[in-house]
Design an enzyme around this catalytic site. Sequence first.
Site, PDB file in Angstrom:
ATOM      1  N   GLY A  45       0.969  -1.467  -0.332  1.00  0.00           N
ATOM      2  CA  GLY A  45       0.208  -0.302  -0.075  1.00  0.00           C
ATOM      3  C   GLY A  45       0.755   1.093   0.052  1.00  0.00           C
ATOM      4  O   GLY A  45       2.209   1.493   0.718  1.00  0.00           O
ATOM      5  N   GLN A  50       2.430   9.873   1.304  1.00  0.00           N
ATOM      6  CA  GLN A  50       4.502   9.720   0.962  1.00  0.00           C
ATOM      7  C   GLN A  50       4.894   9.154  -0.465  1.00  0.00           C
ATOM      8  O   GLN A  50       6.860   9.282  -0.131  1.00  0.00           O
ATOM      9  CB  GLN A  50       3.712   7.651   1.487  1.00  0.00           C
ATOM     10  N   CYS A 107       6.269  -0.118   7.632  1.00  0.00           N
ATOM     11  CA  CYS A 107       5.376   1.683   6.072  1.00  0.00           C
ATOM     12  C   CYS A 107       7.010   1.790   5.320  1.00  0.00           C
ATOM     13  O   CYS A 107       7.469   1.607   6.234  1.00  0.00           O
ATOM     14  CB  CYS A 107       5.368   2.741   7.693  1.00  0.00           C
ATOM     15  N   LEU A 108       6.617   1.931   4.068  1.00  0.00           N
ATOM     16  CA  LEU A 108       7.124   2.474   3.594  1.00  0.00           C
ATOM     17  C   LEU A 108       8.076   3.493   4.089  1.00  0.00           C
ATOM     18  O   LEU A 108       9.822   3.897   3.564  1.00  0.00           O
ATOM     19  CB  LEU A 108       7.193   2.328   2.326  1.00  0.00           C
ATOM     20  N   HIS A 149      -4.621   1.846   7.421  1.00  0.00           N
ATOM     21  CA  HIS A 149      -2.963   2.024   7.272  1.00  0.00           C
ATOM     22  C   HIS A 149      -3.052   2.947   6.355  1.00  0.00           C
ATOM     23  O   HIS A 149      -2.236   4.232   7.013  1.00  0.00           O
ATOM     24  CB  HIS A 149      -1.851   1.059   7.182  1.00  0.00           C
ATOM     25  N   GLU A 150      -3.526   2.506   5.381  1.00  0.00           N
ATOM     26  CA  GLU A 150      -3.422   3.802   4.551  1.00  0.00           C
ATOM     27  C   GLU A 150      -3.715   5.211   4.650  1.00  0.00           C
ATOM     28  O   GLU A 150      -4.085   6.166   4.119  1.00  0.00           O
ATOM     29  CB  GLU A 150      -3.878   3.101   2.876  1.00  0.00           C
ATOM     30  N   HIS A 153      -3.087   7.174   6.765  1.00  0.00           N
ATOM     31  CA  HIS A 153      -1.819   8.606   6.056  1.00  0.00           C
ATOM     32  C   HIS A 153      -2.670   9.650   5.731  1.00  0.00           C
ATOM     33  O   HIS A 153      -2.034  10.793   5.542  1.00  0.00           O
ATOM     34  CB  HIS A 153      -0.954   7.936   4.980  1.00  0.00           C
TER      35      HIS A 153
HETATM   36 ZN    ZN Z   1       2.324   3.191   5.532  1.00  0.00          ZN
END
Ligand code: ZN
Length: 192
Positions: A45, A50, A107-108, A149-150, A153
């Site tokens: 995701g 991000q 998380c990236l 999670h997304e 963000h």
């Molecule tokens: Zn993340």
Amino acid sequence: MILEVVKYGQPVLRQKGAKITTVNAEVKHLIADMFETMYAAKGIGLAAQQVAHAVQLTVLDVRAVTDRPSTIEVAGQPAEVADHMPLVLINPEIKPVGDPIVGPEGCLSFPEIYGDISRPEFVEVKALNEKGKPISFKAGGLLARAVQHEFDHLHGLLFIDRMDKKTKEELRPELDALQAETKARLALAKKK
Ligand code: ZN
């Protein structure tokens, strides 16, 4: 085009995303770049924040994960997850349902940092897809976790905000180091 994934410490990660009013060529281009970026980073995701765009847009694809199952229901009927991947969610609204369950998350924007997070097991989702058409479904398992999670963000929330105190304290040195590194990089970029 692969975009730079911004890391913890970048102010844009704390910005609430603006609603997307039309899915125009610019948005479509961003979606394509976000998929390319997510796949290159082996993520499941990615939220627009991000890649430094504070808008209500996230892309997901859980197909690469085989050891953590996902479920999806469309119009109240169980459906094949793969048939609905990849997934684009524009201006999503969610309603988490079910008991919270604990699971590992990464998380990236937090490379090499993982922690257990408690989230409701299912989530009902309403959003626009990449064509600007309304979609709705109920997700379970890993997909439900990823969507929540997304969604966070898109509202400037990060997974560390949902960690219990003990987990966060254990990760504190790594989190502080990452934040300091990001801030140093930002300061350097400003000077140039
Ligand atoms: Zn993340």
